[in-house]
Enzyme design. Structure first.
Site, short mmCIF file in Angstrom:
data_model
loop_
_atom_site.label_atom_id
_atom_site.label_comp_id
_atom_site.label_asym_id
_atom_site.label_seq_id
_atom_site.Cartn_x
_atom_site.Cartn_y
_atom_site.Cartn_z
N ASP A 133 0.12 5.74 -1.15
CA ASP A 133 -0.67 6.94 -0.85
C ASP A 133 -2.17 6.71 -0.64
O ASP A 133 -2.79 5.98 -1.42
CB ASP A 133 -0.59 7.94 -2.00
CG ASP A 133 0.79 8.13 -2.55
OD1 ASP A 133 1.74 7.54 -2.05
OD2 ASP A 133 0.92 8.88 -3.54
N LEU A 171 0.86 -1.19 0.00
CA LEU A 171 0.00 0.00 0.00
C LEU A 171 0.89 1.23 0.00
O LEU A 171 1.92 1.23 0.67
CB LEU A 171 -0.89 -0.05 1.24
CG LEU A 171 -1.60 1.18 1.81
CD1 LEU A 171 -2.82 0.71 2.61
CD2 LEU A 171 -0.73 2.04 2.73
C1 FRU Z 1 3.86 9.41 -3.98
C2 FRU Z 1 3.70 8.90 -5.39
C3 FRU Z 1 2.79 9.80 -6.20
C4 FRU Z 1 2.28 8.88 -7.28
C5 FRU Z 1 2.14 7.58 -6.53
C6 FRU Z 1 2.43 6.35 -7.34
O1 FRU Z 1 4.20 8.40 -3.08
O2 FRU Z 1 4.96 8.77 -6.03
O3 FRU Z 1 3.42 10.96 -6.70
O4 FRU Z 1 1.08 9.32 -7.83
O5 FRU Z 1 3.05 7.64 -5.44
O6 FRU Z 1 2.18 5.18 -6.61
#
Ligand code: FRU
Length: 474
Positions: free
Chosen positions: A45, A43
């Site tokens: 964001d 998991l």
């Molecule tokens: C931040 C990030 C975001 C991107 C996502 C990809 O942790 O790098 O910028 O949308 O995770 O999983």
């Protein structure tokens, strides 16, 4: 790992084939007791946070078959109280040419009862590319939902051609809001010259967007800013973002990537704006990519990813088939000094079981299970040391509060914060984490910890602090 596409049918088949993996994860005694964590695999964001008809929808970057398969989805959980959670099937798959290497992060905006989710479609070309100024696409995509469970077709709103010409291919993580009767979208960005900023777009209908300006301090601050959030509490406006590439400066910016807020002075009319000083949202080892949203009762709630990408710590739960978690939910408020502060969501009080309290000057020595809440209200503080969970030390010396998890941090060591007057600590411990709210959440230390799960102790010497302590097992 290269992220690869996977449609819903393929996900369901892969999940069925790995049912035993999923069940093994549920039985792991190290699973968090009250934090959101992946049903299996990986998991990152929080995405699309919203509340609809009383139900909170928590979507998240989810790679369930990690590290075996790299396909990323929007995972989905629901709750009414942030205590009881229900797992839902993933909400967004990688099933169009615009998001074939992953539906990346995005957020929710409700218009006339319809949930509009804006997110980044990640596309990565095969070949010899640097993947900064070439070799990838980051598209802005819209899906809608009437209930948070069923979704419309995907609609492509913007491609890299619609972003300013001086940008690299890294423009992502849209958040949409309304100001002055117009719609605005912010996106995190990296320019071709390696300067981080937040891009602002404007729209009259949520479909057609035009670039307006970028938020950036006078001096460049990192090469990329991820996951921007805008919020307004009372008359105060804030811009939250995650800058990458900010050099460490003593005890400041100690993690590989940062996360914090700027006060924003802007009326969303002309071109003039002012960004104030950057404040870190967290002082610990494991906090990144937070998302904020307003719930149906008007509270601003924040959930963060309890990790920092590329931080290089060992992650023992991976051997058990899962990795990472989110922070506890926190309500945001502005204190008397105009600072954006975080307090644990009120709902968490219903986790409390046994309560014990006493006077700090008499010292404190308790055995504890891994899950507890400890509140210290100080009347007078000289210097002190608290041992938490046996091998974690929290010390206050010469106006510096220091968290030391060297013994059980799997590569994490020491983080510090200057605090002129320390009057309160509120500490949440779960199986593998500590979240320490300093002075009513003016600052927070969030860290994962991996000490033994038994015979844990909390200990402070007598005579160093005056005040009261309150302990709850959770
Ligand atoms: C931040 C990030 C975001 C991107 C996502 C990809 O942790 O790098 O910028 O949308 O995770 O999983």
């Amino acid at each position: 790992m290269v992220k690869s596409p996977m449609k819903k049918d393929a996900y369901l088949k892969n999940f069925q084939d790995r049912r035993e993996w999923y069940e093994r994860v549920q039985r792991d005694p190290a699973r968090f007791k009250y934090h959101i964590q992946p049903p299996m695999g990986w998991l990152n964001d929080p995405n699309g946070l919203c509340q609809k008809d009383g139900v909170y929808h928590i979507y998240f970057q989810y790679c369930p078959f990690y590290p075996e398969l790299g396909s990323i989805f929007w995972g989905h959980m629901t709750t009414r109280d942030f205590i009881h959670f229900e797992e839902q099937e993933p909400a967004v798959y990688s099933d169009t040419p615009w998001d074939c290497n992953g539906p990346y992060s995005g957020s929710a905006f409700e218009k006339d009862g319809t949930l509009c989710f804006f997110y980044t479609g990640n596309v990565r070309y095969e070949g010899d590319y640097n993947y900064v100024t070439d070799g990838r696409e980051q598209n802005t995509i819209l899906i809608t939902s009437e209930d948070g469970y069923h979704f419309s077709e995907k609609q492509l709103l913007m491609t890299n051609d619609d972003y300013p010409a001086d940008m690299s291919r890294h423009v992502r993580d849209p958040q949409v809001f309304r100001e002055n009767g117009r719609y605005f979208m912010i996106q995190g960005a990296r320019s071709a010259e390696d300067e981080g900023s937040v891009l602002l777009f404007e729209s009259g209908d949520l479909i057609h967007w035009s670039y307006k300006l970028r938020f950036q301090p006078e001096k460049p601050f990192g090469y990329m800013w991820e996951c921007p959030n805008y919020l307004k509490i009372g008359e105060q406006r804030f811009l939250i973002t995650c800058p990458q590439g900010v050099p460490r400066d003593g005890i400041e910016f100690a993690n590989v990537y940062q996360c914090g807020w700027f006060p924003l002075d802007y009326d969303f009319e002309g071109e003039e704006y002012k960004l104030g000083d950057f404040h870190s949202l967290d002082r610990g080892f494991d906090f990144y990519a937070p998302q904020v949203f307003r719930d149906e009762s008007g509270r601003w709630i924040l959930l963060g990813w309890m990790a920092v990408p590329d931080s290089g710590y060992e992650e023992p739960t991976l051997a058990n088939g899962w990795i990472h978690a989110m922070t506890i939910p926190r309500e945001l408020y502005v204190n008397e000094f105009g600072l954006l502060c975080q307090k644990p969501l009120k709902e968490l009080e219903s986790l409390r079981k046994e309560k014990v309290c006493g006077r700090l000057e008499e010292g404190l020595d308790r055995e504890t299970p891994t899950c507890f809440e400890l509140n210290l209200l100080m009347e007078e503080t000289e210097e002190f040391e608290i041992k938490l969970r046996e091998s974690v030390k929290l010390t206050y010396r010469c106006g510096v509060l220091q968290l030391d998890v060297t013994e059980c941090g799997m590569g994490r060591t020491v983080r510090s914060l200057k605090v002129l007057k320390l009057h309160g600590l509120r500490i949440f411990s779960d199986t593998l984490s500590l979240e320490i709210f300093v002075n009513d959440g003016e600052d927070v230390f969030t860290s994962r910890v991996y000490d033994s799960m038994e015979n844990l102790r909390i200990w402070t010497a007598a005579g160093e602090i005056r005040g009261i302590w309150e302990y709850y097992s959770l």
